[in-house]
Design a protein around this motif. Structure first.
Motif, PDB file in Angstrom:
ATOM      1  N   GLU A  15       0.845  -1.204   0.000  1.00  0.00           N
ATOM      2  CA  GLU A  15       0.000   0.000   0.000  1.00  0.00           C
ATOM      3  C   GLU A  15       0.874   1.245   0.000  1.00  0.00           C
ATOM      4  O   GLU A  15       1.897   1.293   0.682  1.00  0.00           O
ATOM      5  CB  GLU A  15      -0.851   0.025   1.278  1.00  0.00           C
ATOM      6  N   GLY A  16       0.463   2.239  -0.752  1.00  0.00           N
ATOM      7  CA  GLY A  16       1.199   3.494  -0.790  1.00  0.00           C
ATOM      8  C   GLY A  16       2.277   3.552  -1.847  1.00  0.00           C
ATOM      9  O   GLY A  16       2.810   4.639  -2.139  1.00  0.00           O
ATOM     10  N   THR A  18       4.116   3.377  -5.598  1.00  0.00           N
ATOM     11  CA  THR A  18       3.825   3.815  -6.960  1.00  0.00           C
ATOM     12  C   THR A  18       4.191   2.675  -7.907  1.00  0.00           C
ATOM     13  O   THR A  18       5.260   2.076  -7.775  1.00  0.00           O
ATOM     14  CB  THR A  18       4.647   5.063  -7.312  1.00  0.00           C
ATOM     15  N   ARG A  59      -5.044   9.814  -8.802  1.00  0.00           N
ATOM     16  CA  ARG A  59      -3.803   9.055  -8.588  1.00  0.00           C
ATOM     17  C   ARG A  59      -3.329   8.340  -9.849  1.00  0.00           C
ATOM     18  O   ARG A  59      -2.263   7.727  -9.848  1.00  0.00           O
ATOM     19  CB  ARG A  59      -4.048   8.012  -7.488  1.00  0.00           C
ATOM     20  N   ARG A  76      -0.254   6.123  -8.389  1.00  0.00           N
ATOM     21  CA  ARG A  76       0.450   6.635  -7.211  1.00  0.00           C
ATOM     22  C   ARG A  76      -0.331   6.289  -5.956  1.00  0.00           C
ATOM     23  O   ARG A  76      -1.565   6.133  -5.995  1.00  0.00           O
ATOM     24  CB  ARG A  76       0.603   8.156  -7.304  1.00  0.00           C
ATOM     25  N   ASP A  77       0.391   6.191  -4.831  1.00  0.00           N
ATOM     26  CA  ASP A  77      -0.259   5.947  -3.544  1.00  0.00           C
ATOM     27  C   ASP A  77      -1.277   4.810  -3.660  1.00  0.00           C
ATOM     28  O   ASP A  77      -2.471   4.982  -3.380  1.00  0.00           O
ATOM     29  CB  ASP A  77      -0.946   7.231  -3.055  1.00  0.00           C
ATOM     30  N   LYS A  79      -3.776   1.747  -3.402  1.00  0.00           N
ATOM     31  CA  LYS A  79      -4.699   1.311  -2.367  1.00  0.00           C
ATOM     32  C   LYS A  79      -4.985  -0.185  -2.541  1.00  0.00           C
ATOM     33  O   LYS A  79      -4.834  -0.731  -3.651  1.00  0.00           O
ATOM     34  CB  LYS A  79      -6.033   2.066  -2.471  1.00  0.00           C
TER      35      LYS A  79
END
Lengths: 110, 113
Positions: A15-16, A18, A59, A76-77, A79
């Motif tokens: 998680e988080g 890229t 994102r 990005r980021d 989930k």
């Protein structure tokens, strides 16, 4: 050479993180492209359209390199809910016939 | 609009039997596509129609497969006789055409035993 090629993965990311996927295509006449998302045992659904050089939506960023004939998708980021298969789609025949890549599987882990 | 509607959702049949899959596209969409998805081969285009006319059927695997679109609101994909290697998820999709988004039905999961 296949008309639309993708790395099948899976891409396993925390998680988080890229993560980026690439897709190469053979039809230089295509004007625009798509990224679709497919969840397990569901139908594909449109994630993003890609026109001119690229597109951004939150994102997600899609970029197009016509000279090298590839499209990329950057998340990005990431989930947990981003876990899915991402399908690159290239229209042929004046945009009326959609050809799908084999898909790249993404697994986002806690 | 209810979206693209496919039936049945699941079909289990014995080898040698005829199978008919059905699709109702979104009203006003001029293009209809039939795809087959398997783990090994991914999403393959079987055939597509423009204004009810088949345009490209080069993806149809063999003569056992046939597709029709008698009117703008209905299409069928028929397999006769069916074989275990036909087991897959079959999707129908429709689009207005011209680089527009394609909308998929929920698919028919076919198992041939």
């Amino acid at each position: 050479r296949k008309e639309v090629e993708q790395d099948p993965g899976p891409f396993n990311v925390p998680e988080g993180a890229t993560v980026a996927f690439n897709c190469t295509y053979s039809n230089s006449a295509s004007q625009s492209f798509f990224w679709y998302r497919q969840d397990c045992r569901k139908e594909p659904k449109l994630l993003m359209s890609v026109y001119s050089s690229g597109n951004e939506d939150g994102r997600f960023t899609a970029q197009l390199n016509r000279a090298s004939q590839y499209i990329s998708l950057l998340i990005r980021d990431s989930k947990l809910s981003d876990s899915a298969t991402y399908l690159c789609v290239v229209p042929y025949n004046a945009g009326n016939m959609l050809t799908f890549g084999g898909g790249t599987r993404l697994m986002v882990k806690p | 609009d209810a979206g693209v509607i496919q039936s049945p959702r699941h079909e289990v049949t014995e080898m040698g039997q005829e199978v008919t899959l059905r699709c109702k596209p979104i009203s006003g969409h001029d293009y209809l596509f039939w795809y087959r998805q398997t783990m090994m081969r991914g999403l393959e285009l079987l055939i597509y129609f423009n204004n009810n006319v088949p345009i490209d059927d080069s993806g149809m695997p063999e003569d056992r497969f046939s597709a029709k679109m008698p009117n703008a609101s209905f299409s069928t994909l028929k397999i006769q006789p069916s074989e275990p290697r036909d087991s897959a998820v079959y999707f129908c999709a429709s689009t207005p055409g011209g680089y527009a988004e394609a909308f998929f039905g929920q698919g028919t999961r076919l198992t041939v035993v």
